[in-house]
Design a protein around this motif. Structure first.
Motif, PDB file in Angstrom:
ATOM      1  N   ASP A   1       0.808  -1.215   0.000  1.00 16.77           N
ATOM      2  CA  ASP A   1       0.000   0.000   0.000  1.00 16.77           C
ATOM      3  C   ASP A   1       0.844   1.270   0.000  1.00 16.77           C
ATOM      4  O   ASP A   1       0.313   2.375  -0.148  1.00 16.77           O
ATOM      5  CB  ASP A   1      -0.940   0.006   1.213  1.00 16.77           C
ATOM      6  CG  ASP A   1      -2.056  -1.007   1.053  1.00 16.77           C
ATOM      7  OD1 ASP A   1      -2.835  -0.854   0.107  1.00 16.77           O
ATOM      8  OD2 ASP A   1      -2.128  -1.959   1.852  1.00 16.77           O
TER       9      ASP A   1
ATOM     10  N   ARG B   1      -2.852  -3.635   7.851  1.00 15.75           N
ATOM     11  CA  ARG B   1      -2.632  -2.299   7.305  1.00 15.75           C
ATOM     12  C   ARG B   1      -3.469  -1.291   8.076  1.00 15.75           C
ATOM     13  O   ARG B   1      -4.518  -1.622   8.652  1.00 15.75           O
ATOM     14  CB  ARG B   1      -2.950  -2.241   5.817  1.00 15.75           C
ATOM     15  CG  ARG B   1      -4.421  -2.337   5.450  1.00 15.75           C
ATOM     16  CD  ARG B   1      -4.607  -2.006   3.979  1.00 15.75           C
ATOM     17  NE  ARG B   1      -6.016  -2.115   3.584  1.00 15.75           N
ATOM     18  CZ  ARG B   1      -6.484  -1.705   2.407  1.00 15.75           C
ATOM     19  NH1 ARG B   1      -5.660  -1.174   1.514  1.00 15.75           N
ATOM     20  NH2 ARG B   1      -7.758  -1.828   2.113  1.00 15.75           N
TER      21      ARG B   1
ATOM     22  N   THR C   1      -1.839   5.272   3.910  1.00 17.06           N
ATOM     23  CA  THR C   1      -1.930   3.865   4.283  1.00 17.06           C
ATOM     24  C   THR C   1      -0.539   3.238   4.364  1.00 17.06           C
ATOM     25  O   THR C   1       0.290   3.439   3.475  1.00 17.06           O
ATOM     26  CB  THR C   1      -2.781   3.099   3.253  1.00 17.06           C
ATOM     27  OG1 THR C   1      -4.060   3.728   3.141  1.00 17.06           O
ATOM     28  CG2 THR C   1      -2.967   1.641   3.669  1.00 17.06           C
TER      29      THR C   1
END
Length: 398
Positions: A45, A304, A316
């Motif tokens: 991410d 995450r 993120t």
């Protein structure tokens, strides 16, 4: 971009050298130049951010694996503080390992010390300002806490053949383990004549005092029934250790929470925490903490976090075991399990109590017309909003 399973990640780390696709939908492109595959695979991410990420938020991830490791004859210690993660202003952490019998020498800090035992058992001792003493053996999943200035020691027992490993958290982001007040360091810097006068002993008594600090050093494993010297002032009124491992967890649809604060661990007046588990596909619900920063340590699994910092700023990061996360007070966030096994982590706060606000509960407890005007929800959707906190939410139903 396809999220990779733990097994696939392991295979990639062993074999792949790139290039990778830094692509999400119609955005991005391949990377055809130099690239670090280990970093890329562990941070999908960051490599190809969700399109909902926007603006600028400081780095809120630090892997302890990147910390300098201080190696000693009895073990090691590595730390995270504002030197490596400037956003983490309210708390800092130390990951420490002791071989069986090894001692983190007698010392004290100008900050409080909160600890979580990861593996093995550690015998801790302390004496408070009233001359009251304390001794306890703290096992996996259990805690200790020493207020600022309280002298203490840490020693691995022989319960585990590998000794012990634990996490220390301090209520100051600029804390450095190198600035600890240590017994041997102090005595090495006091004139011999002053030592003789203070202890009312001859100079021969101090012949073996080390010329520099010991820090972490090997010695014999402590006896299981080792007594503590009897103090004329008794023992401390509230124990400096807490058996969190014996506290039942609160079960939610997607995992568990086990909070501990000054209401249960009474001596821990500056730090509180929650031990959280999140099952595959589940998430720690969207929430924020009104006034407390959150310092996280990941114990198992993969996850995450997206942090929302107002004014269109969101970012993120991905996390694995051994990583630290930091979320400033009032910043909205969630923690999602992105792996195939249980995610386990600690939420730690610089506060005597754990406090959070649930997004779904907030929306359920205000006039429905307000929710409809903001989000366009139907009456049916609003009626189904939960009026109690979801805690850890299971995977969405199909």
């Amino acid at each position: 971009m396809i999220r990779l399973s733990t097994c696939v990640v392991a295979l990639l780390l062993a074999s792949v050298s790139g290039p990778f696709d830094a692509i999400r939908g119609k955005l991005g492109a391949t990377i055809i130049g130099p690239n670090n595959p280990n970093i890329a695979v562990q941070n999908p991410d960051l490599f190809a951010p969700p399109t909902t990420d926007a603006g600028s938020i400081p780095n809120f991830k630090w892997p302890m694996s990147l910390s300098h490791n201080r190696l000693q004859t009895g073990g090691w210690a590595r730390q995270q503080n504002t030197d490596v993660m400037p956003i983490a202003k309210a708390m800092a952490g130390v990951n420490m390992r002791l071989k069986p019998g090894a001692v983190r020498e007698l010392h004290w800090h100008s900050t409080a010390e909160w600890a979580y035992v990861i593996k093995g058992s550690t015998q801790v001792t302390a004496v408070d300002q009233e001359g009251r003493n304390f001794i306890s053996t703290v096992g996996p999943g259990d805690l200790w806490y020493f207020p600022p200035g309280i002298p203490h020691s840490l020693q691995a027992t022989g319960d585990d053949p590998e000794g012990s490993e634990f996490l220390l958290v301090f209520d100051d982001g600029a804390f450095s383990e190198d600035e600890t007040f240590m017994l041997t360091d102090w005595l090495a810097h006091v004139p011999a004549a002053v030592l003789e006068k203070n202890f009312q002993l001859s100079s021969t008594a101090f012949a073996n005092v080390p010329s520099k600090e010991l820090y972490i050093f090997p010695t014999d494993v402590p006896a299981d029934d080792q007594p503590i010297p009897e103090s004329p002032f008794g023992t401390v009124p509230e124990p400096f250790s807490f058996a969190l491992s014996k506290v039942p967890a609160t079960q939610f649809s997607g995992g568990t929470e086990k909070p501990v604060d000054s209401s249960t661990f009474k001596v821990s007046t500056t730090i509180s925490a929650v031990e959280v588990t999140v099952e595959p596909g589940a998430m720690r619900e969207l929430h924020w903490h009104p006034t407390q920063d959150e310092w996280d340590f990941f114990l198992e699994g993969e996850g995450r976090i997206t942090v929302f910092a107002s004014q269109g700023n969101a970012r993120t990061f991905d996390f694995q075991a051994g990583d630290v996360a930091y979320v400033p007070a009032s910043n909205g966030h969630y923690v999602e399990n992105t792996g195939n096994s249980t995610l386990k982590f600690l939420e730690i706060f610089n506060s005597p109590q754990v406090q959070d606000i649930s997004l779904s509960q907030w929306l359920a407890l205000i006039p429905p017309a307000l929710v409809k005007a903001h989000l366009g929800f139907s009456d049916e959707v609003i009626a189904n909003l939960p009026k109690t906190k979801l805690g850890v939410v299971g995977p969405a139903s199909k």
